[in-house]
Each structure stands twice: as C-alpha cells, then as structure tokens.
Design a protein around this motif. Structure first.
Motif, PDB file in Angstrom:
ATOM      1  N   ALA A 275     -17.074   6.741  -0.668  1.00  0.00           N
ATOM      2  CA  ALA A 275     -16.580   6.917   0.699  1.00  0.00           C
ATOM      3  C   ALA A 275     -15.631   5.791   1.095  1.00  0.00           C
ATOM      4  O   ALA A 275     -14.588   6.030   1.721  1.00  0.00           O
ATOM      5  CB  ALA A 275     -17.750   6.998   1.675  1.00  0.00           C
ATOM      6  N   ASN A 276     -15.963   4.554   0.724  1.00  0.00           N
ATOM      7  CA  ASN A 276     -15.095   3.441   1.095  1.00  0.00           C
ATOM      8  C   ASN A 276     -13.797   3.451   0.304  1.00  0.00           C
ATOM      9  O   ASN A 276     -12.734   3.090   0.827  1.00  0.00           O
ATOM     10  CB  ASN A 276     -15.832   2.124   0.904  1.00  0.00           C
ATOM     11  CG  ASN A 276     -16.753   1.808   2.066  1.00  0.00           C
ATOM     12  OD1 ASN A 276     -16.337   1.206   3.029  1.00  0.00           O
ATOM     13  ND2 ASN A 276     -18.000   2.235   1.969  1.00  0.00           N
ATOM     14  N   THR A 277     -13.864   3.892  -0.957  1.00  0.00           N
ATOM     15  CA  THR A 277     -12.640   4.029  -1.745  1.00  0.00           C
ATOM     16  C   THR A 277     -11.735   5.097  -1.148  1.00  0.00           C
ATOM     17  O   THR A 277     -10.528   4.889  -0.961  1.00  0.00           O
ATOM     18  CB  THR A 277     -12.971   4.374  -3.200  1.00  0.00           C
ATOM     19  OG1 THR A 277     -13.814   3.365  -3.753  1.00  0.00           O
ATOM     20  CG2 THR A 277     -11.701   4.472  -4.032  1.00  0.00           C
ATOM     21  N   ALA A 278     -12.320   6.240  -0.821  1.00  0.00           N
ATOM     22  CA  ALA A 278     -11.542   7.334  -0.226  1.00  0.00           C
ATOM     23  C   ALA A 278     -10.974   6.929   1.127  1.00  0.00           C
ATOM     24  O   ALA A 278      -9.837   7.267   1.468  1.00  0.00           O
ATOM     25  CB  ALA A 278     -12.415   8.578  -0.093  1.00  0.00           C
ATOM     26  N   ALA A 279     -11.755   6.172   1.908  1.00  0.00           N
ATOM     27  CA  ALA A 279     -11.272   5.719   3.213  1.00  0.00           C
ATOM     28  C   ALA A 279     -10.080   4.785   3.062  1.00  0.00           C
ATOM     29  O   ALA A 279      -9.096   4.879   3.808  1.00  0.00           O
ATOM     30  CB  ALA A 279     -12.397   5.015   3.965  1.00  0.00           C
ATOM     31  N   GLY A 280     -10.157   3.878   2.090  1.00  0.00           N
ATOM     32  CA  GLY A 280      -9.043   2.970   1.857  1.00  0.00           C
ATOM     33  C   GLY A 280      -7.777   3.693   1.475  1.00  0.00           C
ATOM     34  O   GLY A 280      -6.668   3.322   1.887  1.00  0.00           O
ATOM     35  N   ILE A 281      -7.913   4.756   0.707  1.00  0.00           N
ATOM     36  CA  ILE A 281      -6.765   5.553   0.279  1.00  0.00           C
ATOM     37  C   ILE A 281      -6.128   6.280   1.459  1.00  0.00           C
ATOM     38  O   ILE A 281      -4.900   6.407   1.555  1.00  0.00           O
ATOM     39  CB  ILE A 281      -7.211   6.576  -0.792  1.00  0.00           C
ATOM     40  CG1 ILE A 281      -7.588   5.841  -2.077  1.00  0.00           C
ATOM     41  CG2 ILE A 281      -6.135   7.618  -1.055  1.00  0.00           C
ATOM     42  CD1 ILE A 281      -8.358   6.700  -3.036  1.00  0.00           C
ATOM     43  N   ALA A 282      -6.974   6.749   2.390  1.00  0.00           N
ATOM     44  CA  ALA A 282      -6.487   7.609   3.472  1.00  0.00           C
ATOM     45  C   ALA A 282      -6.077   6.860   4.731  1.00  0.00           C
ATOM     46  O   ALA A 282      -5.658   7.493   5.699  1.00  0.00           O
ATOM     47  CB  ALA A 282      -7.554   8.644   3.814  1.00  0.00           C
ATOM     48  N   GLY A 283      -6.205   5.521   4.752  1.00  0.00           N
ATOM     49  CA  GLY A 283      -5.748   4.801   5.926  1.00  0.00           C
ATOM     50  C   GLY A 283      -6.628   3.658   6.367  1.00  0.00           C
ATOM     51  O   GLY A 283      -6.281   2.934   7.304  1.00  0.00           O
ATOM     52  N   GLY A 284      -7.800   3.501   5.745  1.00  0.00           N
ATOM     53  CA  GLY A 284      -8.659   2.374   6.080  1.00  0.00           C
ATOM     54  C   GLY A 284      -9.912   2.771   6.814  1.00  0.00           C
ATOM     55  O   GLY A 284      -9.992   3.854   7.420  1.00  0.00           O
ATOM     56  N   THR A 285     -10.903   1.889   6.780  1.00  0.00           N
ATOM     57  CA  THR A 285     -12.189   2.199   7.400  1.00  0.00           C
ATOM     58  C   THR A 285     -12.090   2.299   8.917  1.00  0.00           C
ATOM     59  O   THR A 285     -12.948   2.909   9.556  1.00  0.00           O
ATOM     60  CB  THR A 285     -13.234   1.132   7.040  1.00  0.00           C
ATOM     61  OG1 THR A 285     -12.779  -0.152   7.477  1.00  0.00           O
ATOM     62  CG2 THR A 285     -13.463   1.079   5.536  1.00  0.00           C
ATOM     63  N   GLY A 286     -11.052   1.733   9.500  1.00  0.00           N
ATOM     64  CA  GLY A 286     -10.912   1.754  10.954  1.00  0.00           C
ATOM     65  C   GLY A 286     -10.555   3.097  11.537  1.00  0.00           C
ATOM     66  O   GLY A 286     -10.550   3.249  12.775  1.00  0.00           O
ATOM     67  N   VAL A 287     -10.242   4.082  10.689  1.00  0.00           N
ATOM     68  CA  VAL A 287      -9.847   5.391  11.221  1.00  0.00           C
ATOM     69  C   VAL A 287     -10.702   6.531  10.684  1.00  0.00           C
ATOM     70  O   VAL A 287     -10.442   7.698  10.992  1.00  0.00           O
ATOM     71  CB  VAL A 287      -8.359   5.687  10.929  1.00  0.00           C
ATOM     72  CG1 VAL A 287      -7.461   4.708  11.663  1.00  0.00           C
ATOM     73  CG2 VAL A 287      -8.068   5.655   9.441  1.00  0.00           C
ATOM     74  N   MET A 288     -11.730   6.229   9.884  1.00  0.00           N
ATOM     75  CA  MET A 288     -12.511   7.285   9.250  1.00  0.00           C
ATOM     76  C   MET A 288     -13.819   7.542  10.001  1.00  0.00           C
ATOM     77  O   MET A 288     -14.669   6.664  10.088  1.00  0.00           O
ATOM     78  CB  MET A 288     -12.831   6.928   7.798  1.00  0.00           C
ATOM     79  CG  MET A 288     -11.586   6.768   6.932  1.00  0.00           C
ATOM     80  SD  MET A 288     -10.577   8.263   6.897  1.00  0.00           S
ATOM     81  CE  MET A 288      -8.925   7.563   6.923  1.00  0.00           C
ATOM     82  N   PRO A 289     -13.989   8.749  10.543  1.00  0.00           N
ATOM     83  CA  PRO A 289     -15.207   9.067  11.291  1.00  0.00           C
ATOM     84  C   PRO A 289     -16.346   9.493  10.376  1.00  0.00           C
ATOM     85  O   PRO A 289     -16.132   9.828   9.207  1.00  0.00           O
ATOM     86  CB  PRO A 289     -14.769  10.236  12.172  1.00  0.00           C
ATOM     87  CG  PRO A 289     -13.755  10.950  11.311  1.00  0.00           C
ATOM     88  CD  PRO A 289     -13.033   9.855  10.551  1.00  0.00           C
ATOM     89  N   GLY A 290     -17.542   9.485  10.931  1.00  0.00           N
ATOM     90  CA  GLY A 290     -18.677   9.933  10.140  1.00  0.00           C
ATOM     91  C   GLY A 290     -19.954  10.004  10.950  1.00  0.00           C
ATOM     92  O   GLY A 290     -19.974   9.738  12.160  1.00  0.00           O
ATOM     93  N   GLY A 291     -21.013  10.356  10.255  1.00  0.00           N
ATOM     94  CA  GLY A 291     -22.313  10.445  10.904  1.00  0.00           C
ATOM     95  C   GLY A 291     -23.422  10.479   9.878  1.00  0.00           C
ATOM     96  O   GLY A 291     -23.185  10.717   8.686  1.00  0.00           O
ATOM     97  N   ASN A 292     -24.632  10.227  10.339  1.00  0.00           N
ATOM     98  CA  ASN A 292     -25.835  10.353   9.517  1.00  0.00           C
ATOM     99  C   ASN A 292     -26.713  11.386  10.193  1.00  0.00           C
ATOM    100  O   ASN A 292     -27.083  11.229  11.365  1.00  0.00           O
ATOM    101  CB  ASN A 292     -26.560   9.009   9.422  1.00  0.00           C
ATOM    102  CG  ASN A 292     -25.743   7.968   8.678  1.00  0.00           C
ATOM    103  OD1 ASN A 292     -25.647   7.999   7.464  1.00  0.00           O
ATOM    104  ND2 ASN A 292     -25.133   7.042   9.402  1.00  0.00           N
TER     105      ASN A 292
END
Length: 382
Positions: A275-292
């Motif tokens: 998830a963190n690798t994919a987030a970095g590719i797509a723009g960074g952790t500051g823009v990736m939403p999620g939930g548990n």
C-alpha cells in the motif's frame, strides 16, 4: 473522475447485495447478475437524512490539524453527521474503554494518526483498535489525482489487507537471552474472509482482476494456506480474473508497471509494504484515502502509513496535507449512505488539487493546512 467507492464495507454479505441492488442466482453457482448498475454504489438512505454520530479521534502530531480540517468541511457542506471527540495518544498503554464503547455505539469512527513507539514494550493502539473491533480488512485506494503529476499515469489500485493476524499477531517472546521468537499466525478463517471481501469489493465496483500477494515459495505452510483460501474463493467469482504474485516481485512490478494491478489482496505485513509503495507511485501518502473495516464497525483514516504523524515542523508551521483524510471522510459518508454529500466533498477536494493553486509542501506547494481547507470550502460554493 475517479470514484472513491467503498462498496463492500460490510455488515453481512447478504445485506451488501441488497444495498447495492445485486442478486445472487445461486449460492452454489458462484454466478451473479445485476438488476441495476449505479455510478454511486450506495442506495439513498431510507426515509430521512437524520444526522449520524461519528466517533472522532484527533490523534497525535498532525492528527488534530487534519481532523480539524475534516470537521470544518463537513460543517460547510452541512453533512448530516456530528462528532463525539475523544483525546487518545499513542503513548497510552491501551485505548480507553469509553472510546471503544463510543465506536461500538456509533459503528463508525474518523481517526488521525496515532504514534507508535519504536521498540520497547508499548503496543500499537492502532493494532489494538483493529483487534478489539475485529476490523479485519484494511482498504487503501491508490490512484492518480487529476492535475497532480506522477511518474506513472492511470494508476488505480485498491490494496485490501488482512488486518488481524500474520506478523502483527504480537506473539513474541525471548527464548533465551539474545534470541527472540516472533510467531506469524495464518488461519483459514481469516484468509477466506479477507479473500471474500476482496472479491466482493471487485465485483460490486466493476473491477476486473484480483491479485493475491504472497511469499509461499518460502513460507509454504503459512502463505500456502493464504493462497489456498484465495484460490477457493476465486472459483466462486468466475467473472473476475485471479492471479498471484510473490511479494518481492510485486514491489518491483509496482514501481515499473503499476497499471497492471487492479485489486490486490494481501496478508497483514505485505499489505503495509504494498500500500505504501503504491501510494508513493500515485502521489504520496498525503493524498491516499483508506479505512479499516469489519462486519459491524469501520474506522476511516489516512490510507497509507502516516509516517509524518510526528513531524513537529509540520505541526508548528501548520502545513500538514489534509487531502487524504478529506477523501477518507468522503468514503465515510458513502459508508453512512450519504452519497450526494460524499460526491460534493470529493469533487471539491479534487478540484483544488487539480487547480494547483493551494497545495502543501509535499505536493510541491507552500500552502498551510488552513489555506487548503479554505480553498476546498470555496470550491464547494462554486
């Protein structure tokens, strides 16, 4: 525009199909038909827009900044929610019982990052919450935002991670001085449950492929059981392509050709890496939403690892990026079956990012958190 649909934030699978207008021909056939496909996956809330209580945990570091941003925007769009706020810090030994009781009552929570001490005997409160509430699925949506340049285009990956066992079981002990044994636990029940969640999510959102991430070439019994469970569930969804990838190769493929991935289902530890690798590719952790999420409860938060939660500079300068949590709050609104409010919030946030005038430092700008919030609120009125 990318839809942040969180279809499959389940209470029960049968209720899911009812809520989304999906019917099953036969529980044995493994084939489904759709009586109506909708661009918004949630049906309108029956009867009224009665405000819903949401437990709010501002958290540590930048948490109060970004959760405060969400509260402001929710108020600006007159969203039918109100917040019950509890102060929790990662330095606590455990999550206060009154917080657990609030989430159990409200069924839904919005949370800022909670710092987890490295080493020592203090356990992660994030993990405690997931186990206490049986939030068995972590969902992170990694996608390109319009107007935000990245190395790869057309990235739209949903990482679904088993949240309750694996390396995060927390079963560690010192066998003899200088030798520590840490147990990885994989069960058929949890593996089948997360696989079913992933395939249901893919089916209900019109996704085409589910990829299982594993290391069964080395951990033949543990990851082998995970793969066996995924394969069994895949047989019940013949319309969805299923494939498998070893986790180290997966990371290489993500940074070289991320477009090949659609929905990814993983055991616990691999999911954080993917998830963190994919987030970095797509723009960074500051823009990736999620939930548990679990069968009864859901906690929405920044999707990828909140590694900046303790960044004192961001706190002092008040320049934390609120984008991820704002988009997570749109997921929350859809979960509560308020899709119109979710769409309005999401479109305003994406509009501000696309224009590029107000961006925090991680996105190449110089804006403060509040300036981004003000821009989103202004966009709501346009």
């Amino acid at each position: 525009m990318t839809k942040l649909s969180v279809a499959s934030l389940p209470r029960q699978w049968s209720q899911l199909r009812s809520a989304y207008g999906v019917m099953s021909r036969s529980s044995n056939e493994g084939m489904h038909c759709v009586d109506q496909r909708r661009s918004i996956t949630y049906m309108p809330r029956p009867g009224d827009g009665t405000p819903r209580a949401v437990t709010l945990i501002p958290g540590d570091g930048i948490g109060p900044l970004v959760t405060g941003a969400v509260v402001q925007v929710m108020k600006a769009i007159h969203a039918p929610v109100y917040f019950e706020t509890y102060e929790v810090t990662g330095k606590m030994d455990k999550v206060p019982q009154e917080v657990i009781d609030s989430i159990r009552k409200n069924k839904v929570c919005l949370k800022g990052g909670l710092a987890t001490p490295v080493g020592g005997g203090v356990s992660s409160l994030n993990v405690q919450l997931r186990k206490e509430l049986d939030l068995f699925a972590s969902l992170v949506h990694c996608f390109n935002l319009p107007g935000l340049p990245t190395r790869h285009d057309d990235v739209d990956i949903v990482v679904i991670r088993e949240n309750t066992e694996g390396e995060y079981s927390g079963l560690e002990h010192e066998v003899i001085p200088g030798v520590v044994e840490s147990l990885k636990v994989i069960t058929k029940f949890c593996s089948e449950r997360i696989a079913k969640y992933a395939f249901e999510y893919a089916y209900l959102n019109g996704r085409k492929t589910v990829t299982a991430v594993h290391k069964a070439n080395i951990m033949k019994l543990a990851d082998g059981l995970f793969l066996e469970s995924c394969r069994d569930i895949a047989k019940k969804y013949p319309s969805i392509k299923y494939n498998e990838v070893i986790v180290d190769n997966c990371c290489m493929q993500l940074v070289s050709r991320p477009n090949q991935f659609d929905v990814m289902v993983t055991p616990n530890l691999y999911g954080t890496l993917v998830a963190n690798t994919a987030a970095g590719i797509a723009g960074g952790t500051g823009v990736m939403p999620g939930g548990n999420v679990g069968a009864e409860h859901a906690i929405f938060e920044q999707g990828a690892s909140a590694g900046n939660v303790g960044n004192e500079k961001l706190v002092l300068q008040k320049t934390a990026n609120p984008t991820a949590l704002l988009l997570s709050s749109a997921m929350l609104l859809r979960h509560l079956q308020f899709p119109a409010f979710a769409d309005k919030l999401e479109q305003a946030v994406m509009g501000v990012v696309a224009e590029g005038k107000f961006r925090t430092k991680d996105l190449g700008g110089l804006s403060t958190t509040q300036e981004v919030v003000d821009a989103v609120i202004e966009k709501l009125d346009n």
